[in-house]
Design a protein around this motif. Structure first.
Motif, PDB file in Angstrom:
ATOM      1  N   SER A 267      -3.536  10.035  11.115  1.00  0.00           N
ATOM      2  CA  SER A 267      -4.695  10.613  10.428  1.00  0.00           C
ATOM      3  C   SER A 267      -4.526  10.601   8.907  1.00  0.00           C
ATOM      4  N   GLN A 268      -3.307  10.606   8.430  1.00  0.00           N
ATOM      5  CA  GLN A 268      -2.996  10.549   6.993  1.00  0.00           C
ATOM      6  C   GLN A 268      -3.779  11.566   6.160  1.00  0.00           C
ATOM      7  N   LEU A 269      -3.776  12.804   6.618  1.00  0.00           N
ATOM      8  CA  LEU A 269      -4.587  13.788   5.900  1.00  0.00           C
ATOM      9  C   LEU A 269      -3.759  14.591   4.894  1.00  0.00           C
ATOM     10  N   SER A 270      -2.702  13.965   4.369  1.00  0.00           N
ATOM     11  CA  SER A 270      -1.827  14.719   3.470  1.00  0.00           C
ATOM     12  C   SER A 270      -2.572  15.174   2.211  1.00  0.00           C
ATOM     13  N   LEU A 271      -3.566  14.369   1.789  1.00  0.00           N
ATOM     14  CA  LEU A 271      -4.342  14.744   0.603  1.00  0.00           C
ATOM     15  C   LEU A 271      -5.095  16.066   0.853  1.00  0.00           C
ATOM     16  N   LEU A 272      -5.651  16.175   2.038  1.00  0.00           N
ATOM     17  CA  LEU A 272      -6.370  17.390   2.425  1.00  0.00           C
ATOM     18  C   LEU A 272      -5.388  18.564   2.540  1.00  0.00           C
ATOM     19  N   ASP A 273      -4.203  18.276   3.073  1.00  0.00           N
ATOM     20  CA  ASP A 273      -3.187  19.322   3.193  1.00  0.00           C
ATOM     21  C   ASP A 273      -2.753  19.826   1.816  1.00  0.00           C
ATOM     22  N   THR A 274      -2.581  18.871   0.870  1.00  0.00           N
ATOM     23  CA  THR A 274      -2.160  19.285  -0.476  1.00  0.00           C
ATOM     24  C   THR A 274      -3.269  20.112  -1.125  1.00  0.00           C
ATOM     25  N   ALA A 275      -4.518  19.667  -0.967  1.00  0.00           N
ATOM     26  CA  ALA A 275      -5.631  20.425  -1.558  1.00  0.00           C
ATOM     27  C   ALA A 275      -5.662  21.836  -0.973  1.00  0.00           C
ATOM     28  N   THR A 276      -5.453  21.948   0.348  1.00  0.00           N
ATOM     29  CA  THR A 276      -5.454  23.267   1.011  1.00  0.00           C
ATOM     30  C   THR A 276      -4.325  24.132   0.444  1.00  0.00           C
ATOM     31  N   GLU A 277      -3.150  23.519   0.331  1.00  0.00           N
ATOM     32  CA  GLU A 277      -1.985  24.254  -0.151  1.00  0.00           C
ATOM     33  C   GLU A 277      -2.221  24.765  -1.579  1.00  0.00           C
ATOM     34  N   HIS A 278      -2.774  23.886  -2.446  1.00  0.00           N
ATOM     35  CA  HIS A 278      -3.019  24.289  -3.835  1.00  0.00           C
ATOM     36  C   HIS A 278      -4.075  25.382  -3.923  1.00  0.00           C
ATOM     37  N   LEU A 279      -5.088  25.259  -3.096  1.00  0.00           N
ATOM     38  CA  LEU A 279      -6.152  26.273  -3.102  1.00  0.00           C
ATOM     39  C   LEU A 279      -5.598  27.614  -2.626  1.00  0.00           C
ATOM     40  N   GLU A 280      -4.765  27.579  -1.592  1.00  0.00           N
ATOM     41  CA  GLU A 280      -4.167  28.820  -1.084  1.00  0.00           C
ATOM     42  C   GLU A 280      -3.335  29.493  -2.180  1.00  0.00           C
ATOM     43  N   LYS A 281      -2.594  28.674  -2.930  1.00  0.00           N
ATOM     44  CA  LYS A 281      -1.762  29.223  -4.014  1.00  0.00           C
ATOM     45  C   LYS A 281      -2.652  29.833  -5.094  1.00  0.00           C
ATOM     46  N   THR A 282      -3.760  29.131  -5.411  1.00  0.00           N
ATOM     47  CA  THR A 282      -4.677  29.627  -6.443  1.00  0.00           C
ATOM     48  C   THR A 282      -5.257  30.980  -6.040  1.00  0.00           C
ATOM     49  N   LEU A 283      -5.671  31.084  -4.773  1.00  0.00           N
ATOM     50  CA  LEU A 283      -6.253  32.345  -4.296  1.00  0.00           C
ATOM     51  C   LEU A 283      -5.200  33.454  -4.320  1.00  0.00           C
ATOM     52  N   TYR A 284      -3.980  33.084  -4.001  1.00  0.00           N
ATOM     53  CA  TYR A 284      -2.864  34.036  -4.018  1.00  0.00           C
ATOM     54  C   TYR A 284      -2.683  34.574  -5.444  1.00  0.00           C
ATOM     55  N   ASP A 285      -2.767  33.659  -6.439  1.00  0.00           N
ATOM     56  CA  ASP A 285      -2.619  34.070  -7.843  1.00  0.00           C
ATOM     57  C   ASP A 285      -3.765  34.994  -8.259  1.00  0.00           C
ATOM     58  N   ILE A 286      -4.988  34.631  -7.841  1.00  0.00           N
ATOM     59  CA  ILE A 286      -6.152  35.471  -8.202  1.00  0.00           C
ATOM     60  C   ILE A 286      -5.944  36.887  -7.657  1.00  0.00           C
ATOM     61  N   ARG A 287      -5.491  36.966  -6.407  1.00  0.00           N
ATOM     62  CA  ARG A 287      -5.266  38.278  -5.792  1.00  0.00           C
ATOM     63  C   ARG A 287      -4.184  39.062  -6.551  1.00  0.00           C
TER      64      ARG A 287
END
Lengths: 654, 65
Positions: free
Chosen positions: A182-202
């Motif tokens: 499936s090669q969805l690593s790009l989607l995984d990285t985007a998810t990971e970065h977004l999760e980190k961003t939300l964590y920082d906002i919190r």
């Protein structure tokens, strides 16, 4: 990319420099390399993997692993202070017509204690560019563009090992394969970065003690989830190692030169297959049972009440209390007319009151009237429960029969283990104890993985709930309106990513399923036996026969190999990569007519690709050769000289 | 399949989803940012391809004239 040639210098048994050239594709897309066992076919596969990825996964014996890649004769003759070199060079042709050279080289020297010391290997890629050659600065990324490391198994593989693909841990392997493709690593990285961003906002929100407490809880759960994931990786690794060791022991037991031991081992494999089939059947029956119980749950739950009601109604009916003897409409008519049927005047207060009391009592018995009629509905409900009970009972009987069969099969397995342990041969006894220990390790690891998966799921759920609570809490504070909006949007985007990932993997699974089915039904020789191949949402693979029954467990080794080959061919199509296909022993476990059938169809399936087949004399029979010849560009023979420990590559007809 | 092709496939799937348009836009935008980052890290790989494309276009223009 196509492979134009491979040059091996002092790589294992390829002493000095040996070169093999390959056909580029088109109608003659197959290159055949024939060699007896031990001549160096598998090491050619290893050489390609070693050159491109620095990996040698198909070494046949422990001695090979210990030896290292440099030819043992060269190392033996090496004097202290001297350096020996092994090198594999692959020349490829890219779609744009430019050539690429991949080269991996390793050196070793002998120290004063006469021990061989290996140096770090060197790897480089050169690419033709505007009539010049340039060195590629990031070789591993360049290779990933041609064929990512995770996908190499679908292109370069040992046909004999395919037999194991659907035999053990199939779910894990099939799932991994589909995820890789499936090669969805790009989607995984985007998810990971977004999760980190939300964590920082919190983390930046300063609020009430409640908010701080929630944030702390979220952080604790996120950290514990990370720990659980890293534990899972470790356990999975140890399980894989134990599994690989177990396979090796099984191979050794298979290769023992004693008829009685071989027979016992063969019998054990048969019983293990049988156990797997029974276990699958029990699992299916348990699922059926759960569905039936869920379906009949309301009726079963109310069964006593229904039965009791029917009995009560019957009792009332027998006593003559049901249905009511007087209808209230009749009494109302009497009151309205003011005259009874006997002619008495009903305007008389006492008589009128008596009739009114009667109406009232009959009014309440309207319910009784309804109940009397409802008896038939209740009876129908009761009738519905009976067949469900019967079905549940039948499934239960089937489960218990299968349980008994499983117990018997397990006792047979125990008997075999005891016999092998008492065989008198220390080597076999040791192998047997090691086998048992690795099986226990795998079982333990599987249990741990199951627990860890559940804990990860639970931590995920908790984090989700706490996040929602956190958002609710900060939405109450006006000053955090902006942060709240950001969190809301971010969470929604995360939901999009999760759903898109699920959908894409689902689609890829469905395409892989369809392609596997297509290949399998064309390649398989028993056209009248099999009807369908399915890969369900949990990545369980099943083969369905014409009677609609699942029969993966009953496939022969050859049939299972065809299934795995079909699955890999399907995934290769789905992956979209056009890399060469290199198969070691593609027909090893298949004999007679089926072998010829596959020989005919295999190059057609890999039509657009370059195909390199590494075969034994036994596989490459006259018949197979005559079938394949129209697709063969060149044939090579690997001639192994035992005395010299050296393989010569000889082109057929030269 | 190249990373760009995979990205296109993901974007198409986002477009097909039932989420509100503004959320879909952000999801696509963040993914493109991720692709940009990836390309930035691997830009050496594209230099040759870009150059080849530019060469092809220049040749074509020459032929047309």
């Amino acid at each position: 990319m196509k492979i134009l040639s491979i040059e091996l210098t002092n790589y294992r048994q390829y002493r000095d420099t040996q070169k093999i050239e390959f056909g580029e594709g088109g109608t003659k897309n197959v290159t055949v390399i024939v060699g007896v066992n031990g001549a160096g076919k598998t090491n050619l596969l290893n050489a390609i993997n070693w050159c491109l990825y620095g990996l040698e996964e198909n070494l046949k014996a422990d001695t090979e692993k210990k030896q290292g890649v440099i030819n043992d004769q060269i190392l033996e003759k090496l004097k202290a202070g001297q350096i020996a070199t092994a090198k594999v060079t692959i020349t490829g042709l890219e779609e744009d017509g430019h050539q690429v050279i991949f080269e991996r080289m390793v050196e070793a020297h002998k120290n004063s204690q006469n021990n061989v010391v290996y140096h770090d290997p060197n790897f480089f890629i050169m690419k033709e560019h505007n009539n010049n050659w340039i060195t590629v600065t990031a070789p591993s990324l360049f290779i990933n563009r041609i064929l990512p490391e995770a996908l190499r198994h679908f292109f370069i593989f040992d046909g004999e090992k395919l037999n194991q693909f659907f035999k053990e841990e199939n779910v894990h392997q099939v799932k991994r394969a589909i995820f890789d493709v499936s090669q969805l690593s790009l989607l995984d990285t985007a998810t990971e970065h977004l999760e980190k961003t939300l964590y920082d906002i919190r983390s930046e929100i300063k609020g009430t003690p409640k908010i701080d407490e929630l944030r702390e809880k979220i952080e604790t759960f996120v950290k514990s989830k990370e720990l659980l994931i890293s534990d899972r990786i470790k356990v999975d690794e140890s399980r894989k190692e134990a599994h690989a060791e177990l396979q090796k022991i099984k191979e050794q037991l298979r290769g023992v030169d004693a008829k009685s031991i071989n027979e016992l081992h063969k019998k054990r494999e048969e019983i293990e297959d049988r156990c797997k089939r029974i276990e699958e059947e029990i699992e299916r029956d348990n699922q059926k049972l759960t569905n039936k119980i869920l379906e009949s749950f309301p009726l079963v739950f109310c069964f006593d009440a229904i039965d009791g009601s029917i009995a009560k109604i019957r009792e009332k009916t027998n006593k003559g209390e049901l249905p009511p003897k007087i209808k209230n409409t009749f009494l109302k008519e009497l009151i309205e007319s003011g005259e009874c049927i006997c002619g008495s005047d009903l305007n008389d207060k006492t008589k009128r009151k008596r009739i009114e009391q009667l109406i009232e009592s009959v009014m309440s018995s309207g319910i009784a009237e309804y109940i009397a009629e409802g008896r038939y509905t209740l009876q129908a409900c009761k009738e519905m429960v009976r067949p469900l009970f019967q079905e549940i009972e039948e499934i239960g009987v089937e489960i218990s029969e299968n349980d008994t069969m499983l117990k018997n099969a397990n006792s047979e397995l125990e008997e075999i283990t005891v016999k092998l342990k008492n065989s008198g041969s220390t080597a076999i006894i040791n192998l047997e104890y090691a086998r048992e220990s690795f099986e226990q390790q795998i079982e333990k690891a599987n249990r741990e993985l199951g627990q860890l998966d559940e804990r990860i799921k639970w931590a995920d759920k908790e984090v989700g709930m706490l996040n929602q609570e956190f958002e609710r809490e900060i939405s109450r504070l006006e000053k955090h309106n902006v942060a709240n909006k950001k969190l809301k949007i971010g969470t929604d985007v995360l939901a999009v990513y999760h759903s898109v990932k699920g959908n894409l993997i689902g689609k890829i699974r469905a395409t892989a399923e369809q392609k596997t089915k297509e290949y399998f039904l064309s390649l398989i020789w028993k056209k009248q036996t099999y009807n369908d191949v399915r890969i369900d949402e949990n990545y369980n693979v099943s083969v369905i026969n014409l009677l609609g029954k699942e029969c993966l467990g009953t496939l022969s080794a050859g049939e299972r190999q065809v299934l795995a080959l079909s699955f890999l061919a399907g995934l290769r199509d789905v992956s979209g990569f056009e890399a060469p296909i290199v198969i070691d022993s593609p027909l090893g476990r298949i004999s007679g007519e089926p072998r010829e059938n596959i020989a005919e169809l295999l190059p057609t399936y890999f039509n657009k690709s370059q195909v390199i087949l590494l075969v034994t004399d036994e596989e490459y029979t006259q018949k197979v050769r005559s079938i394949l010849l129209k697709r063969v560009w060149k044939e090579y023979k690997l001639d192994y000289e035992e005395k010299e420990s050296k393989t010569h590559v000889i082109q057929n007809g030269k | 399949m190249s990373v760009q092709q995979v990205n296109k496939r993901i974007i198409k799937e986002i477009e097909l989803s039932d989420y509100p348009a503004d959320i879909k836009d952000i999801a696509k935008h963040l993914l493109n940012l991720e692709l940009g980052r990836w390309m930035e890290q691997n830009r050496w790989k594209f230099r040759q391809e870009y150059e080849a494309e530019i060469n092809k276009a220049a040749l074509k223009r020459g032929e047309e004239r």
